[in-house]
Write a protein that holds these residues in place. Structure first.
Motif, PDB file in Angstrom:
ATOM      1  N   ILE A 131       0.861  -1.182   0.000  1.00 62.33           N
ATOM      2  CA  ILE A 131       0.000   0.000   0.000  1.00 62.33           C
ATOM      3  C   ILE A 131       0.893   1.226   0.000  1.00 62.33           C
ATOM      4  CG2 ILE A 131      -1.817   1.259   1.209  1.00 62.33           C
ATOM      5  CD1 ILE A 131      -2.510  -1.442   2.608  1.00 62.33           C
ATOM      6  N   ALA A 132       0.808   2.033  -1.054  1.00 57.75           N
ATOM      7  CA  ALA A 132       1.632   3.239  -1.156  1.00 57.75           C
ATOM      8  C   ALA A 132       1.161   4.266  -0.128  1.00 57.75           C
ATOM      9  CB  ALA A 132       1.541   3.824  -2.560  1.00 57.75           C
ATOM     10  N   PRO A 133       2.098   5.051   0.421  1.00 56.62           N
ATOM     11  CA  PRO A 133       1.721   6.047   1.431  1.00 56.62           C
ATOM     12  C   PRO A 133       0.722   7.085   0.929  1.00 56.62           C
ATOM     13  CG  PRO A 133       4.112   5.810   1.305  1.00 56.62           C
ATOM     14  CD  PRO A 133       3.527   5.003   0.187  1.00 56.62           C
ATOM     15  N   ASP A 134       0.696   7.300  -0.399  1.00 57.48           N
ATOM     16  CA  ASP A 134      -0.212   8.304  -0.954  1.00 57.48           C
ATOM     17  C   ASP A 134      -1.401   7.683  -1.689  1.00 57.48           C
ATOM     18  OD1 ASP A 134       1.252   7.289  -3.056  1.00 57.48           O
ATOM     19  OD2 ASP A 134       1.607   9.229  -4.002  1.00 57.48           O
ATOM     20  N   GLU A 135      -1.574   6.364  -1.551  1.00 63.27           N
ATOM     21  CA  GLU A 135      -2.713   5.703  -2.191  1.00 63.27           C
ATOM     22  C   GLU A 135      -4.006   6.103  -1.496  1.00 63.27           C
ATOM     23  OE1 GLU A 135      -4.322   1.297  -3.520  1.00 63.27           O
ATOM     24  OE2 GLU A 135      -2.351   1.482  -2.601  1.00 63.27           O
ATOM     25  N   ASP A 136      -5.021   6.385  -2.278  1.00 63.17           N
ATOM     26  CA  ASP A 136      -6.322   6.758  -1.730  1.00 63.17           C
ATOM     27  C   ASP A 136      -6.999   5.499  -1.202  1.00 63.17           C
ATOM     28  OD1 ASP A 136      -9.067   7.433  -1.370  1.00 63.17           O
ATOM     29  OD2 ASP A 136      -8.769   9.164  -2.679  1.00 63.17           O
ATOM     30  N   LEU A 137      -7.029   5.361   0.112  1.00 69.63           N
ATOM     31  CA  LEU A 137      -7.549   4.157   0.762  1.00 69.63           C
ATOM     32  C   LEU A 137      -9.039   3.961   0.524  1.00 69.63           C
ATOM     33  CD1 LEU A 137      -5.706   4.596   4.176  1.00 69.63           C
ATOM     34  CD2 LEU A 137      -4.969   3.202   2.213  1.00 69.63           C
ATOM     35  N   ILE A 138      -9.745   5.056   0.358  1.00 67.10           N
ATOM     36  CA  ILE A 138     -11.196   4.982   0.175  1.00 67.10           C
ATOM     37  C   ILE A 138     -11.522   4.651  -1.278  1.00 67.10           C
ATOM     38  CG2 ILE A 138     -13.356   6.296   0.314  1.00 67.10           C
ATOM     39  CD1 ILE A 138     -11.881   7.807   2.708  1.00 67.10           C
ATOM     40  N   GLU A 139     -10.883   5.347  -2.213  1.00 72.36           N
ATOM     41  CA  GLU A 139     -11.104   5.068  -3.632  1.00 72.36           C
ATOM     42  C   GLU A 139     -10.679   3.647  -3.987  1.00 72.36           C
ATOM     43  OE1 GLU A 139     -12.527   6.911  -6.178  1.00 72.36           O
ATOM     44  OE2 GLU A 139     -13.158   8.258  -4.587  1.00 72.36           O
ATOM     45  N   ALA A 140      -9.604   3.154  -3.364  1.00 74.88           N
ATOM     46  CA  ALA A 140      -9.115   1.794  -3.619  1.00 74.88           C
ATOM     47  C   ALA A 140      -9.946   0.752  -2.873  1.00 74.88           C
ATOM     48  CB  ALA A 140      -7.644   1.690  -3.216  1.00 74.88           C
ATOM     49  N   ARG A 141     -10.930   1.217  -2.111  1.00 74.66           N
ATOM     50  CA  ARG A 141     -11.835   0.354  -1.342  1.00 74.66           C
ATOM     51  C   ARG A 141     -11.108  -0.490  -0.298  1.00 74.66           C
ATOM     52  NH1 ARG A 141     -17.080  -0.408  -4.487  1.00 74.66           N
ATOM     53  NH2 ARG A 141     -16.836   1.085  -6.157  1.00 74.66           N
ATOM     54  N   LEU A 142     -10.036   0.063   0.240  1.00 72.23           N
ATOM     55  CA  LEU A 142      -9.325  -0.617   1.322  1.00 72.23           C
ATOM     56  C   LEU A 142      -9.998  -0.352   2.663  1.00 72.23           C
ATOM     57  CD1 LEU A 142      -5.649   0.013   0.195  1.00 72.23           C
ATOM     58  CD2 LEU A 142      -7.058  -2.021  -0.145  1.00 72.23           C
TER      59      LEU A 142
END
Length: 80
Positions: A19-30
């Motif tokens: 998981i990248a530090p700048d990955e959008d956790l909500i958009e990626a459905r994490l």
């Protein structure tokens, strides 16, 4: 931060990439709406502070970088 990342992997067992530090956790459905309150409880437990939902926005939970900055880094005022 390791506990936050471990929690994300626990909630997403099919996830096998980092998981990248700048990955959008909500958009990626994490993080989904069903897990959001549990995520807040985890952050409160790790930080030792309550999160006032009146004082935060969804953007405060959007990336690992933002979560670290907003909830897991002691403020300069508190350190001084």
């Amino acid at each position: 931060m390791e506990r936050v990342i471990a929690w994300l992997y626990e909630k997403n067992p099919g996830l096998d990439e980092e998981i990248a530090p700048d990955e959008d956790l909500i958009e990626a459905r994490l993080i989904d709406s069903m897990d959001f309150l549990e995520f807040i409880d985890l952050l409160e437990e790790i930080s030792g502070s309550s999160i006032d939902l009146q004082e935060v926005t969804i953007d405060d939970f959007r990336t690992l970088d933002r979560v670290r900055e907003r909830f897991l880094t002691p403020s300069v005022a508190a350190a001084g």
